[in-house]
Design an enzyme around this catalytic site. Structure first.
Site, PDB file in Angstrom:
ATOM      1  N   CYS A  83       0.737  -1.245   0.070  1.00  0.00           N
ATOM      2  CA  CYS A  83      -0.107   0.076  -0.070  1.00  0.00           C
ATOM      3  C   CYS A  83       0.898   1.290   0.085  1.00  0.00           C
ATOM      4  O   CYS A  83       2.200   0.975   0.223  1.00  0.00           O
ATOM      5  CB  CYS A  83      -0.949  -0.018   1.042  1.00  0.00           C
ATOM      6  SG  CYS A  83      -0.360   0.231   2.763  1.00  0.00           S
ATOM      7  N   CYS A 129      -4.991   1.347  -3.375  1.00  0.00           N
ATOM      8  CA  CYS A 129      -4.582   2.503  -3.279  1.00  0.00           C
ATOM      9  C   CYS A 129      -3.766   2.855  -4.723  1.00  0.00           C
ATOM     10  O   CYS A 129      -3.211   3.790  -4.764  1.00  0.00           O
ATOM     11  CB  CYS A 129      -3.460   2.511  -2.278  1.00  0.00           C
ATOM     12  SG  CYS A 129      -2.399   1.113  -2.203  1.00  0.00           S
ATOM     13  N   CYS A 164       2.904  -0.593  -9.182  1.00  0.00           N
ATOM     14  CA  CYS A 164       3.638  -1.965  -8.643  1.00  0.00           C
ATOM     15  C   CYS A 164       4.133  -2.234 -10.096  1.00  0.00           C
ATOM     16  O   CYS A 164       3.694  -2.691 -11.029  1.00  0.00           O
ATOM     17  CB  CYS A 164       2.704  -2.910  -8.315  1.00  0.00           C
ATOM     18  SG  CYS A 164       3.435  -4.319  -7.340  1.00  0.00           S
TER      19      CYS A 164
END
Length: 135
Positions: A12, A86, A90
């Site tokens: 997160c 969130c 990534c």
């Protein structure tokens, strides 16, 4: 057949609340059968004290954990990468299992608001353990 442990990375933004609670539950409930990592794209200075308090109510102490920065290596080393509602950027690697858990952010919330988030995380972690450790 490999006897290598499955590994999970929780991500997160601040790595101070949701991902730390998830990692705490996974460490506790999987009892060493799954490798656990957590990180954030913009880690906070410290863990959310309300998240710590909420986990303490469950008998899980995450006070020693520290927010960590998300690294490409952590993603590469993990079998399952779980982002937490969130919209985190990534790194993507083929062959990894990605999940996005849409969860309210406990930042700035009181314990009453954090408990249902914690309980939802526990439920999802229990499901994840069952999936990863199925015979």
């Amino acid at each position: 057949m490999t006897d290598q442990k499955p590994s999970v990375l929780f991500v997160c933004v601040h790595n101070a609340g949701r991902s730390q609670m998830a990692a705490g539950f996974l460490r506790h409930l999987a009892a060493g059968r799954i490798e656990v990592r957590s990180a954030g794209s913009m880690p906070a200075d410290k863990i959310n004290p309300i998240a710590v308090a909420a986990m303490k109510e469950m008998g899980i102490d995450i006070t020693a954990e520290r927010p960590k920065v998300l690294s490409t290596e952590a993603v590469q080393a993990s079998d399952v990468v779980i982002t937490m509602g969130c919209g985190d950027a990534c790194p993507f690697f083929p062959g990894k299992r990605y999940e996005d858990w849409k969860l309210d952010d406990p930042a700035g919330q009181g314990i009453e608001a954090v408990r249902p988030i914690r309980d939802e995380i526990r439920s999802r972690v229990e499901t994840l353990i069952a999936e990863l450790l199925e015979p």
